[in-house]
Every structure is written in C-alpha cells, then in structure tokens.
Design a protein around this motif. Structure first.
Motif, mmCIF file in Angstrom:
data_model
loop_
_atom_site.group_PDB
_atom_site.id
_atom_site.type_symbol
_atom_site.label_atom_id
_atom_site.label_comp_id
_atom_site.label_asym_id
_atom_site.label_seq_id
_atom_site.Cartn_x
_atom_site.Cartn_y
_atom_site.Cartn_z
ATOM 1 N N ASN A 41 0.837 -1.305 0.122
ATOM 2 C CA ASN A 41 0.059 -0.044 -0.256
ATOM 3 C C ASN A 41 0.942 1.278 0.021
ATOM 4 N N CYS A 42 0.864 1.984 -1.000
ATOM 5 C CA CYS A 42 1.866 3.097 -1.163
ATOM 6 C C CYS A 42 1.354 4.474 -1.505
ATOM 7 N N VAL A 43 2.220 5.472 -1.160
ATOM 8 C CA VAL A 43 1.731 6.622 -1.255
ATOM 9 C C VAL A 43 3.050 7.534 -1.560
ATOM 10 N N SER A 44 2.915 8.718 -2.367
ATOM 11 C CA SER A 44 4.139 9.241 -2.797
ATOM 12 C C SER A 44 3.616 10.905 -2.632
ATOM 13 N N ALA A 45 4.366 11.541 -1.937
ATOM 14 C CA ALA A 45 4.319 13.060 -1.611
ATOM 15 C C ALA A 45 5.354 13.719 -2.501
ATOM 16 N N GLY A 46 5.038 13.686 -3.848
ATOM 17 C CA GLY A 46 6.054 14.313 -4.932
ATOM 18 C C GLY A 46 7.323 13.606 -5.107
ATOM 19 N N HIS A 47 7.300 12.535 -4.795
ATOM 20 C CA HIS A 47 8.772 11.795 -4.990
ATOM 21 C C HIS A 47 8.783 11.008 -6.453
ATOM 22 N N ASN A 48 9.983 10.391 -6.447
ATOM 23 C CA ASN A 48 10.207 9.739 -7.764
ATOM 24 C C ASN A 48 9.569 8.556 -7.686
ATOM 25 N N PRO A 49 8.874 7.969 -9.009
ATOM 26 C CA PRO A 49 7.871 6.901 -9.026
ATOM 27 C C PRO A 49 8.610 5.747 -8.443
ATOM 28 N N MET A 50 8.075 4.766 -7.870
ATOM 29 C CA MET A 50 8.481 3.345 -7.587
ATOM 30 C C MET A 50 8.595 2.699 -8.901
ATOM 31 N N VAL A 51 9.558 2.036 -9.089
ATOM 32 C CA VAL A 51 9.763 1.058 -10.204
ATOM 33 C C VAL A 51 9.125 -0.445 -9.862
ATOM 34 N N LEU A 52 8.362 -0.849 -10.546
ATOM 35 C CA LEU A 52 7.828 -2.081 -10.358
ATOM 36 C C LEU A 52 8.000 -2.913 -11.339
ATOM 37 N N TRP A 53 8.713 -4.180 -11.451
ATOM 38 C CA TRP A 53 9.329 -5.143 -12.363
ATOM 39 C C TRP A 53 8.284 -6.507 -12.042
ATOM 40 N N ARG A 54 7.579 -6.622 -13.141
ATOM 41 C CA ARG A 54 6.935 -7.890 -13.014
ATOM 42 C C ARG A 54 7.501 -9.045 -13.815
ATOM 43 N N LYS A 55 7.780 -9.831 -13.164
ATOM 44 C CA LYS A 55 8.296 -11.035 -13.554
ATOM 45 C C LYS A 55 7.865 -11.984 -14.486
ATOM 46 N N ALA A 56 6.606 -12.101 -14.493
ATOM 47 C CA ALA A 56 5.658 -12.904 -15.590
ATOM 48 C C ALA A 56 5.810 -12.346 -16.774
ATOM 49 N N SER A 57 5.830 -11.058 -17.324
ATOM 50 C CA SER A 57 5.698 -10.272 -18.459
ATOM 51 C C SER A 57 7.256 -9.660 -18.469
ATOM 52 N N ASN A 58 8.214 -9.556 -17.794
ATOM 53 C CA ASN A 58 9.505 -8.963 -17.941
ATOM 54 C C ASN A 58 9.159 -7.589 -18.167
ATOM 55 N N THR A 59 8.506 -7.012 -17.492
ATOM 56 C CA THR A 59 8.026 -5.467 -17.840
ATOM 57 C C THR A 59 8.311 -4.470 -16.506
ATOM 58 N N CYS A 60 8.716 -3.424 -16.652
ATOM 59 C CA CYS A 60 8.753 -2.384 -15.763
ATOM 60 C C CYS A 60 7.704 -1.354 -15.696
ATOM 61 N N HIS A 61 6.996 -1.346 -14.553
ATOM 62 C CA HIS A 61 5.943 -0.064 -14.584
ATOM 63 C C HIS A 61 6.255 0.956 -13.404
ATOM 64 N N LEU A 62 5.875 2.079 -13.700
ATOM 65 C CA LEU A 62 6.265 3.414 -12.805
ATOM 66 C C LEU A 62 4.809 3.370 -11.984
ATOM 67 N N VAL A 63 5.000 3.037 -10.838
ATOM 68 C CA VAL A 63 3.973 3.370 -9.534
ATOM 69 C C VAL A 63 4.087 4.658 -8.992
ATOM 70 N N ASN A 64 3.311 5.590 -9.560
ATOM 71 C CA ASN A 64 3.162 7.109 -9.076
ATOM 72 C C ASN A 64 2.026 7.937 -8.633
ATOM 73 N N PRO A 65 1.439 7.328 -7.503
ATOM 74 C CA PRO A 65 0.298 8.094 -6.834
ATOM 75 C C PRO A 65 0.704 9.535 -6.882
ATOM 76 N N ASN A 66 -0.665 10.226 -6.923
ATOM 77 C CA ASN A 66 -0.653 11.432 -6.848
ATOM 78 C C ASN A 66 -0.609 12.035 -5.392
ATOM 79 N N GLY A 67 0.283 13.186 -5.437
ATOM 80 C CA GLY A 67 0.515 13.803 -4.223
ATOM 81 C C GLY A 67 1.506 15.121 -4.217
ATOM 82 N N LEU A 68 1.371 15.948 -2.978
ATOM 83 C CA LEU A 68 2.244 17.198 -3.026
ATOM 84 C C LEU A 68 3.374 16.682 -2.104
#
Length: 203
Positions: free
Chosen positions: A69-96
C-alpha cells in the motif's frame, strides 16, 4: 520509506531529522500511509521556512498478502518489475511534497495505491541522486538507463541487484564529485521451497 529534502547542509539536515522523527511517531498510529503523511505535513508545515519541502515515497508491505500500500508525496515513482511479463511499470500515486501546503490541498491531493505482488516481482524505491548522478562531462545517469538496468538485473538476488546498480553508478560518475545523496531500497517476492505456498519478501 525513502525521502529527500530540498536544500543541503545544516538546514536540510535539521528538516530531514524532524521529518524522520514525525514519521516514526505517527506511523504507529495507523496502517494508512496517506493518513500518516497528512499528520506529518500538518506539523512540518508550521516548522519549516517557506520554500523548503520534503518529498517522500512511503509504502507498507503486507507479508501475509504480498500487497504493498503506497503513497507518494511528490517523490520519484516506484519502479515495479513484473516477472511474468518481464516489464517495468512506474507506480506514481498523486501527491504534493511535505511542507508546501498547510493541509487542505495536501490532504485532497494525496492518493494511496495498492499493488499486488506476484512470485518474482521486484519493487525499487530511490532518490533523485541516483538518476541525476553526473560524470565529469555533466552527463546524468538518467531515468531511462536506470529503468533499463532495473529490468535487466531484477531477477538477481536483492544484494547482488544493489551491488551491481551501485557499481554502475560509480563507474558512470568516475572521478567526478558526488553532488547528491544516493539511496535505493528494493524487495522481491520469492519462494524458497516448492512446498511453501506463500511468497516471502527478500530485501
């Protein structure tokens, strides 16, 4: 949690020390990362001079459910690598960032996001000192190169992953002075034995 403060030197150190103390105090009250940061912001806003701020990426990991369960206060996005698809996704919830608004706008803007982790998935948190690491020609390491290396190295153990990333950052920097702090936090879901049904977190 990974955080970064505007400015450097003693003023920045004082603000980050207070932020850390506030987060540690408030985090025990709730399992909501957004609620924790809202409380921290209300206090911090009144204590720091205008123009200063702290960016934060805060996640709470449920080992039982393999959910973050994540939250971002204006920080760089979390990088999430999915093994099943070998793809990277940026998780960047809204926040100041913390310290910019005294409460109403900050609270309204901040959004939590829940992510289900599956076997082999990896998450990576970092400060901008990683992607802004510069060599003597003032060339930054860069976001794209960092994301590519995360993808290429994601399947390795976390200790090896961090060692290889840091080694590459040092090679890129060469003899140039380090201009900003470098922080990387990572974890990966793994199953050590075939008879273990639930994934554990290697960090």
């Amino acid at each position: 949690l990974v955080a970064d403060v505007s400015g450097k030197g003693i003023p920045g150190s004082i603000v980050m020390t207070e932020t850390r103390a506030l987060v540690k105090s408030e985090a025990v009250r709730t399992l909501s990362p957004a609620e924790t940061l809202m409380r921290v912001n209300k206090v911090l806003y009144n204590d720091i001079k205008r123009g200063m701020f702290v960016t934060v990426y805060y996640l709470i990991l449920s080992l039982e459910k393999s959910v973050v369960n994540c939250v971002s206060a204006g920080h760089n996005p979390m990088v999430l690598w999915r093994k099943a698809s070998n793809t990277c996704h940026l998780v960047n919830p809204n926040g100041l960032a913390l310290g910019i608004d005294k409460g109403p706008l900050f609270d309204k803007t901040l959004k939590e996001q829940k992510i289900q982790l599956f076997k082999g998935d990896r998450f990576v948190l970092y400060t901008d000192g990683v992607i802004e690491s510069m060599n003597r020609n003032n060339e930054q390491f860069g976001q794209n190169r960092f994301y590519l290396r995360v993808k290429q190295l994601a399947g390795k153990s976390s200790s090896e992953f961090l060692s290889l990333i840091v080694s590459e950052l040092e090679a890129h920097q060469g003899e140039a002075p380090q201009h900003d702090d470098i922080t990387i936090v990572t974890g990966r879901t793994v199953i050590e034995e075939e008879n273990v049904k639930e994934p554990i977190i290697e960090s």
